[in-house]
Each structure stands twice: as C-alpha cells, then as structure tokens.
Design a protein around this motif. Structure first.
Motif, PDB file in Angstrom:
ATOM      1  N   ILE A  17       0.859  -1.180   0.000  1.00 32.02           N
ATOM      2  CA  ILE A  17       0.000   0.000   0.000  1.00 32.02           C
ATOM      3  C   ILE A  17       0.894   1.228   0.000  1.00 32.02           C
ATOM      4  O   ILE A  17       1.757   1.382   0.872  1.00 32.02           O
ATOM      5  CB  ILE A  17      -0.915   0.048   1.232  1.00 32.02           C
ATOM      6  N   ILE A  18       0.692   2.094  -0.991  1.00 28.38           N
ATOM      7  CA  ILE A  18       1.436   3.349  -1.080  1.00 28.38           C
ATOM      8  C   ILE A  18       0.482   4.484  -0.702  1.00 28.38           C
ATOM      9  O   ILE A  18      -0.647   4.549  -1.194  1.00 28.38           O
ATOM     10  CB  ILE A  18       1.978   3.590  -2.496  1.00 28.38           C
ATOM     11  N   PHE A  19       0.976   5.382   0.142  1.00 26.46           N
ATOM     12  CA  PHE A  19       0.186   6.527   0.577  1.00 26.46           C
ATOM     13  C   PHE A  19       0.757   7.823   0.034  1.00 26.46           C
ATOM     14  O   PHE A  19       1.968   8.037   0.080  1.00 26.46           O
ATOM     15  CB  PHE A  19       0.204   6.656   2.113  1.00 26.46           C
ATOM     16  N   ASP A  20      -0.114   8.700  -0.424  1.00 25.69           N
ATOM     17  CA  ASP A  20       0.214  10.108  -0.532  1.00 25.69           C
ATOM     18  C   ASP A  20       0.134  10.629   0.901  1.00 25.69           C
ATOM     19  O   ASP A  20      -0.406   9.955   1.781  1.00 25.69           O
ATOM     20  CB  ASP A  20      -0.805  10.811  -1.439  1.00 25.69           C
ATOM     21  N   SER A  56      -0.277  -7.917   9.295  1.00 26.97           N
ATOM     22  CA  SER A  56      -0.871  -8.908   8.397  1.00 26.97           C
ATOM     23  C   SER A  56       0.088  -9.324   7.284  1.00 26.97           C
ATOM     24  O   SER A  56      -0.244 -10.194   6.472  1.00 26.97           O
ATOM     25  CB  SER A  56      -2.144  -8.345   7.766  1.00 26.97           C
ATOM     26  N   GLY A  57       1.252  -8.681   7.221  1.00 27.04           N
ATOM     27  CA  GLY A  57       2.227  -9.027   6.189  1.00 27.04           C
ATOM     28  C   GLY A  57       2.258  -8.086   5.001  1.00 27.04           C
ATOM     29  O   GLY A  57       3.057  -8.281   4.079  1.00 27.04           O
ATOM     30  N   LEU A  58       1.411  -7.067   4.998  1.00 30.08           N
ATOM     31  CA  LEU A  58       1.429  -6.103   3.896  1.00 30.08           C
ATOM     32  C   LEU A  58       2.579  -5.129   4.088  1.00 30.08           C
ATOM     33  O   LEU A  58       2.947  -4.791   5.211  1.00 30.08           O
ATOM     34  CB  LEU A  58       0.107  -5.335   3.830  1.00 30.08           C
ATOM     35  N   LYS A  59       3.129  -4.669   2.984  1.00 27.08           N
ATOM     36  CA  LYS A  59       4.167  -3.653   3.013  1.00 27.08           C
ATOM     37  C   LYS A  59       3.507  -2.291   2.781  1.00 27.08           C
ATOM     38  O   LYS A  59       2.445  -2.213   2.169  1.00 27.08           O
ATOM     39  CB  LYS A  59       5.207  -3.921   1.932  1.00 27.08           C
ATOM     40  N   THR A  60       4.174  -1.236   3.260  1.00 23.29           N
ATOM     41  CA  THR A  60       3.659   0.115   3.051  1.00 23.29           C
ATOM     42  C   THR A  60       4.785   1.027   2.599  1.00 23.29           C
ATOM     43  O   THR A  60       5.966   0.773   2.864  1.00 23.29           O
ATOM     44  CB  THR A  60       3.032   0.684   4.340  1.00 23.29           C
ATOM     45  N   ALA A  61       4.392   2.103   1.915  1.00 27.38           N
ATOM     46  CA  ALA A  61       5.350   3.084   1.429  1.00 27.38           C
ATOM     47  C   ALA A  61       4.660   4.433   1.303  1.00 27.38           C
ATOM     48  O   ALA A  61       3.425   4.516   1.302  1.00 27.38           O
ATOM     49  CB  ALA A  61       5.913   2.654   0.073  1.00 27.38           C
ATOM     50  N   ILE A  62       5.466   5.459   1.177  1.00 27.26           N
ATOM     51  CA  ILE A  62       4.969   6.824   1.006  1.00 27.26           C
ATOM     52  C   ILE A  62       5.647   7.424  -0.221  1.00 27.26           C
ATOM     53  O   ILE A  62       6.867   7.312  -0.384  1.00 27.26           O
ATOM     54  CB  ILE A  62       5.291   7.684   2.242  1.00 27.26           C
ATOM     55  N   GLU A  82       9.974   2.751   3.344  1.00 22.20           N
ATOM     56  CA  GLU A  82      10.080   3.252   1.973  1.00 22.20           C
ATOM     57  C   GLU A  82       9.376   4.608   1.881  1.00 22.20           C
ATOM     58  O   GLU A  82       8.147   4.680   1.818  1.00 22.20           O
ATOM     59  CB  GLU A  82       9.446   2.262   0.986  1.00 22.20           C
ATOM     60  N   VAL A  83      10.166   5.686   1.918  1.00 24.95           N
ATOM     61  CA  VAL A  83       9.621   7.041   1.907  1.00 24.95           C
ATOM     62  C   VAL A  83      10.300   7.839   0.801  1.00 24.95           C
ATOM     63  O   VAL A  83      11.520   7.996   0.797  1.00 24.95           O
ATOM     64  CB  VAL A  83       9.830   7.741   3.264  1.00 24.95           C
ATOM     65  N   PHE A  84       9.495   8.337  -0.125  1.00 24.09           N
ATOM     66  CA  PHE A  84       9.981   9.152  -1.235  1.00 24.09           C
ATOM     67  C   PHE A  84       9.345  10.528  -1.092  1.00 24.09           C
ATOM     68  O   PHE A  84       8.128  10.664  -1.214  1.00 24.09           O
ATOM     69  CB  PHE A  84       9.579   8.533  -2.578  1.00 24.09           C
ATOM     70  N   ALA A  93       9.480   7.448  -8.707  1.00 24.14           N
ATOM     71  CA  ALA A  93       9.527   6.815  -7.388  1.00 24.14           C
ATOM     72  C   ALA A  93       8.714   5.521  -7.396  1.00 24.14           C
ATOM     73  O   ALA A  93       9.128   4.517  -6.816  1.00 24.14           O
ATOM     74  CB  ALA A  93       8.998   7.772  -6.325  1.00 24.14           C
ATOM     75  N   TYR A  94       7.580   5.539  -8.072  1.00 25.74           N
ATOM     76  CA  TYR A  94       6.743   4.341  -8.166  1.00 25.74           C
ATOM     77  C   TYR A  94       7.494   3.211  -8.876  1.00 25.74           C
ATOM     78  O   TYR A  94       7.511   2.075  -8.406  1.00 25.74           O
ATOM     79  CB  TYR A  94       5.434   4.661  -8.894  1.00 25.74           C
ATOM     80  N   ARG A  95       8.113   3.521 -10.000  1.00 23.93           N
ATOM     81  CA  ARG A  95       8.872   2.499 -10.744  1.00 23.93           C
ATOM     82  C   ARG A  95      10.002   1.929  -9.894  1.00 23.93           C
ATOM     83  O   ARG A  95      10.227   0.718  -9.867  1.00 23.93           O
ATOM     84  CB  ARG A  95       9.425   3.082 -12.047  1.00 23.93           C
ATOM     85  N   GLU A  96      10.722   2.807  -9.186  1.00 23.92           N
ATOM     86  CA  GLU A  96      11.824   2.364  -8.329  1.00 23.92           C
ATOM     87  C   GLU A  96      11.321   1.435  -7.221  1.00 23.92           C
ATOM     88  O   GLU A  96      11.913   0.383  -6.960  1.00 23.92           O
ATOM     89  CB  GLU A  96      12.517   3.583  -7.717  1.00 23.92           C
ATOM     90  N   LEU A  97      10.245   1.817  -6.585  1.00 25.97           N
ATOM     91  CA  LEU A  97       9.673   1.026  -5.500  1.00 25.97           C
ATOM     92  C   LEU A  97       9.182  -0.327  -6.005  1.00 25.97           C
ATOM     93  O   LEU A  97       9.445  -1.366  -5.403  1.00 25.97           O
ATOM     94  CB  LEU A  97       8.532   1.817  -4.861  1.00 25.97           C
ATOM     95  N   LYS A  98       8.491  -0.315  -7.110  1.00 32.07           N
ATOM     96  CA  LYS A  98       7.967  -1.555  -7.696  1.00 32.07           C
ATOM     97  C   LYS A  98       9.101  -2.515  -8.051  1.00 32.07           C
ATOM     98  O   LYS A  98       9.035  -3.709  -7.742  1.00 32.07           O
ATOM     99  CB  LYS A  98       7.136  -1.203  -8.938  1.00 32.07           C
ATOM    100  N   ALA A  99      10.154  -2.001  -8.644  1.00 37.24           N
ATOM    101  CA  ALA A  99      11.297  -2.848  -9.010  1.00 37.24           C
ATOM    102  C   ALA A  99      12.015  -3.365  -7.758  1.00 37.24           C
ATOM    103  O   ALA A  99      12.371  -4.550  -7.697  1.00 37.24           O
ATOM    104  CB  ALA A  99      12.264  -2.059  -9.886  1.00 37.24           C
ATOM    105  N   LYS A 100      12.222  -2.507  -6.789  1.00 35.99           N
ATOM    106  CA  LYS A 100      12.926  -2.892  -5.564  1.00 35.99           C
ATOM    107  C   LYS A 100      12.212  -4.026  -4.846  1.00 35.99           C
ATOM    108  O   LYS A 100      12.846  -4.959  -4.342  1.00 35.99           O
ATOM    109  CB  LYS A 100      13.045  -1.692  -4.631  1.00 35.99           C
ATOM    110  N   LEU A 101      10.875  -3.969  -4.808  1.00 38.16           N
ATOM    111  CA  LEU A 101      10.101  -4.978  -4.091  1.00 38.16           C
ATOM    112  C   LEU A 101       9.670  -6.145  -4.984  1.00 38.16           C
ATOM    113  O   LEU A 101       9.088  -7.109  -4.502  1.00 38.16           O
ATOM    114  CB  LEU A 101       8.880  -4.329  -3.431  1.00 38.16           C
ATOM    115  N   GLY A 102       9.937  -6.047  -6.280  1.00 37.71           N
ATOM    116  CA  GLY A 102       9.603  -7.125  -7.203  1.00 37.71           C
ATOM    117  C   GLY A 102       8.111  -7.385  -7.318  1.00 37.71           C
ATOM    118  O   GLY A 102       7.690  -8.541  -7.385  1.00 37.71           O
TER     119      GLY A 102
END
Length: 186
Positions: A17-20, A56-62, A82-84, A93-102
């Motif tokens: 889950i990514i948050f603004d 619950s095992g979900l990852k989060t980012a900003i 994960e904070v951008f 930032a989205y592309r970087e995060l997606k690639a980093k976490l696979g």
C-alpha cells in the motif's frame, strides 16, 4: 461506504500500500510556525491501521510531493521504511519502488486525493481515494472512503483490504487477546 465486487477482487491481490501524505495521511492543512517550521496533523486511528497492515504481512510506502522532517518522524514511528519525498511527478519513485520490491502493478494499492496522484492511480491494481478527494481522483478509484483525508480514510481503506484478504478477524482476535502493546504504533 459500499464496495463493489471488482474492488474486493482487486483488494485480494494487494501486497503493498502506497500513501500520498497531504490530504491522505493528513487533513491537507499545512501549519506554519513563527520560525517557519511546518506541522502536519496525523490521525492515530490511521496509524493503527498502518500497524495492522504490517502485522498482516502487507508492506507500506509513502510517495509525496512535499519535503517534511515531520513526515520522516511519523514514518519511523509507523515503521514505514520506503519514503519518497519531493516527488510531484511520482512515477519515477513508483517504478523504483515496484522494481525494488519485485511487485506487479496489480499487487499494489495507492491511496490518493489530488491530481498529482492520477498517474500512479491509473497504474496500480487497487487505486483508492479519500472521501474528500477531487472528483477526477474519486472517478479513477475502485474504492472511495466515506471519511476525508487525515480523519480515518486510511484506516477504513486498510480495513477493507484486510477483510477482502480474510485477515481482519485474526488481527481483531489478536488485539482482543493482547497483553502488551509492544511494537504497536498509532
């Protein structure tokens, strides 16, 4: 708030889950002190929702357009690693995060409120909006909270994802049996 079968189907796949921030994790207000420092109000129930997502095992980012040391403090409190910051164009930032976490797009949720969020919302599998988001963002979302940003919208959307994934009741039972609050953040 009602959710469609499509929203449930998409929520089942979410792993990140990514948050603004401004208008999502906060009410969108920016409070400036006498020395020019910025203050941001965060809602404790939203914070506990983030903690429940982690349990619950979900990852989060900003990913946010503004820079704020207060945000870094809050992210640390909530164990969001994960904070951008300073990304008005959030796509890199989205592309970087997606690639980093696979992860694939369909495994990612994004919670937004304003026009700068649309580019990512059109990519992710579970685009969601706070209740007071601009009309274009609400239209792009598969789920819209009944609460405004900074006032429970994040919590409601996280609970929806956890319920769709069949994790909510276990988390609720864990909280009922909790003897100590070690590792919990609000």
């Amino acid at each position: 708030m009602e959710f469609t079968a499509e929203a449930i189907r998409r929520a089942e796949k979410v792993r990140l889950i990514i948050f603004d921030v401004d208008g999502v994790l906060t009410d969108g207000g920016i409070y400036i002190g006498a020395e020019g420092e910025l203050f941001k109000p965060f809602f404790c129930r939203d914070g506990l929702g983030v903690t429940m997502a982690h349990r619950s095992g979900l990852k989060t980012a900003i990913i946010t357009g503004r820079q704020s040391r207060h945000l870094l403090y809050r992210a640390q409190e909530l164990h969001i690693t994960e904070v951008f910051q300073g990304n008005l164009d959030k796509r890199a930032a989205y592309r970087e995060l997606k690639a980093k976490l696979g992860l694939a797009d369909e495994e990612i949720a994004y919670f937004g409120d304003d026009l700068v969020d649309l580019a990512i919302m059109r990519q992710v599998g579970f685009p969601a909006a706070v209740g007071d988001a601009v009309p274009e963002v609400r239209e792009a979302a598969v789920a819209v909270s009944g609460f405004p940003g900074g006032h429970g919208a994040v919590r409601e959307l996280i609970e929806f994802i956890l319920k769709a994934q069949g994790k909510w009741q276990t988390l609720l039972d864990d909280f009922k049996a909790l003897d100590e609050a070690d590792g919990l953040a609000q």
